[in-house]
Design an enzyme around this catalytic site. Structure first.
Site, short mmCIF file in Angstrom:
data_model
loop_
_atom_site.label_atom_id
_atom_site.label_comp_id
_atom_site.label_asym_id
_atom_site.label_seq_id
_atom_site.Cartn_x
_atom_site.Cartn_y
_atom_site.Cartn_z
N CYS A 229 0.84 -1.20 0.00
CA CYS A 229 0.00 0.00 0.00
C CYS A 229 0.87 1.25 0.00
O CYS A 229 0.51 2.27 -0.59
CB CYS A 229 -0.91 0.00 1.22
SG CYS A 229 -2.13 -1.32 1.22
N CYS A 401 14.62 9.28 -5.17
CA CYS A 401 13.32 8.62 -5.24
C CYS A 401 12.61 8.85 -3.91
O CYS A 401 12.97 9.77 -3.17
CB CYS A 401 13.46 7.13 -5.56
SG CYS A 401 14.19 6.15 -4.23
#
Length: 444
Positions: A229, A401
């Protein structure tokens, strides 16, 4: 249909009718005894009132069915996206004993979907937070929290006191462990998963004859194909719907709705977008050669508890450690170097997060290109330059990132595939930069 098949079908129908009639007679007898001796009621008057609208549903078998639930026990592993909608409905239904296994703590990022928790409980153990809510919801239910990480060493001791296991975890490693332990203890498992706007659920090891998780998935998925998730995102109502559906299946198991005669292995799939759909697929039964539940099984209690079965090794993990220490810099050095106005040739900052992530929050003057895009581009610097303005063979490149994992893979690609010489990965990624350098930036 042959005469034999018709005869078998008729017998099964007659058995089911007799089962229903027997349940009704037991229920009537139980109620008659209760009414003859009001001081010896099988439940308190508050419980009769609390569960009344549930008991008058034919499928619950009235008082007899409610007493089954009162004497039943359910273990919920994971008080997150699936566990949060499951737990209050189990307590509301009057399950006598509920266990909650979770060693994680409540985080603000959980609250859009894990609605059993709230803002003031951020930082609290999820198992304790859930226990508090269930105790307030139904004082007639006994709730035990296990604030531990489920492992091969403690799973058997925790599982042994429960009738049904709800697998609300989010990793293949945990699902294999839960299924294996349940098979060895003869426990049925209601297992589900949900991601983005989709979910699925199944029942494993039904009555020690149904297939287990290994029967469905003999080989674990490639680690690179598994998304969480945190990485892939999840829509709260979608995972909530799947969690509630898990409770429906648990109630069927406890009420005896499923029998060896009528149970068929299945996979229920839900999709929330673009149209809501719910599809049920018939699955195969137990595999004879299954190492966990087959005839010559090797997944035993001894092999699990001793660690002979290494679930982490079996499922694998992504290898992000592809750089040397010299190819990485921390966020403090990044802050000093990137904003250095005296530098004649500015750095090229590549943000390799997905474009949707980038659109939420990013650093100025950065360029967005994902790891997958880098993989798909032909190995020619000209192709890369068409995506990133001002990039040249001698550019000093910094790669960022979300958490500092994908940026390592991107750095390796830029150096090996496109022959860029001066490329550095930023350790810990964008979120580390926010935590330690600039907390005014949005963290999602």
């Amino acid at each position: 249909m042959t005469e034999t098949e018709r005869s078998n079908e008729s017998l099964l129908e007659e058995i089911e009718n007799l089962r229903v009639e027997n349940a009704k007679l037991k229920n009537d007898l139980c109620l008659e005894r209760s009414l003859n001796n009001a001081s010896d009621l099988p439940m308190s008057l508050d419980e009769f009132k609390r569960y009344g609208r549930q008991m008058i549903v034919d499928e619950t078998e009235g008082l007899m069915g409610q007493l089954k639930l009162k004497n039943a026990s359910v273990l919920v592993i994971g008080a997150g996206g699936l566990g949060c909608p499951s737990l209050p409905y189990l307590a509301g239904a009057g399950i006598g004993k509920i266990g909650i296994v979770d060693n994680d703590t409540v985080d603000t990022s959980n609250l859009h979907r894990q609605v059993l928790h709230d803002t003031i409980k951020v930082g609290m153990l999820k198992s304790e937070s859930a226990k508090q809510v269930l105790n307030k919801l139904n004082p007639h239910v006994s709730v035990t929290s296990y604030p531990v990480r489920l492992s091969n060493e403690n799973a058997f001791d925790i599982f042994k006191d429960y009738d049904v296991i709800l697998d609300c975890t989010d990793t293949p490693m945990a699902r294999y462990l839960i299924s294996d332990v349940a098979v060895n203890l003869g426990k049925p498992v209601v297992s589900a998963s949900a991601l983005r706007t989709e979910g699925q659920l199944s029942i494993f090891n039904f009555d020690n004859v149904g297939p287990c998780y290994r029967c469905f998935y003999p080989t674990p998925p490639a680690p690179t194909s598994v998304s969480s998730c945190q990485e892939g995102g999840v829509l709260g109502p979608c995972v909530g719907l799947v969690g509630v559906a898990m409770v429906v299946e648990a109630l069927k198991l406890l009420l005896g709705v499923y029998t060896r005669e009528n149970f068929k292995p299945f996979l229920l799939q839900y999709s929330g977008f673009p149209d809501q759909t719910l599809r049920k697929f018939k699955m195969r039964g137990r595999r004879v050669d299954c190492p966990a539940c087959g005839t010559g099984r090797t997944v035993t209690r001894e092999s699990i508890e001793s660690g002979k079965i290494n679930y982490q090794s079996f499922c694998g993990s992504r290898n992000y450690s592809v750089l040397t220490e010299d190819e990485r810099i921390d966020v403090h050095k990044f802050e000093r170097d990137y904003w250095n106005s005296s530098k004649t040739k500015p750095y090229v900052l590549l943000d390799v997060r997905p474009s949707l992530h980038y659109s939420i929050s990013h650093l100025p003057n950065s360029h967005n290109i994902t790891v997958n895009e880098l993989r798909d581009l032909p190995a020619d610097l000209n192709n890369l330059q068409s995506k990133i303005p001002h990039l040249s063979a001698d550019s000093e490149v910094l790669v960022l990132c979300r958490y500092g994992n994908d940026s390592q893979l991107a750095t390796r690609l830029l150096k090996d595939k496109f022959n860029l010489k001066d490329v550095k990965d930023v350790k810990g990624g964008f979120f580390k930069y926010i935590d330690e350098i600039n907390p005014s930036l949005p963290k999602y």
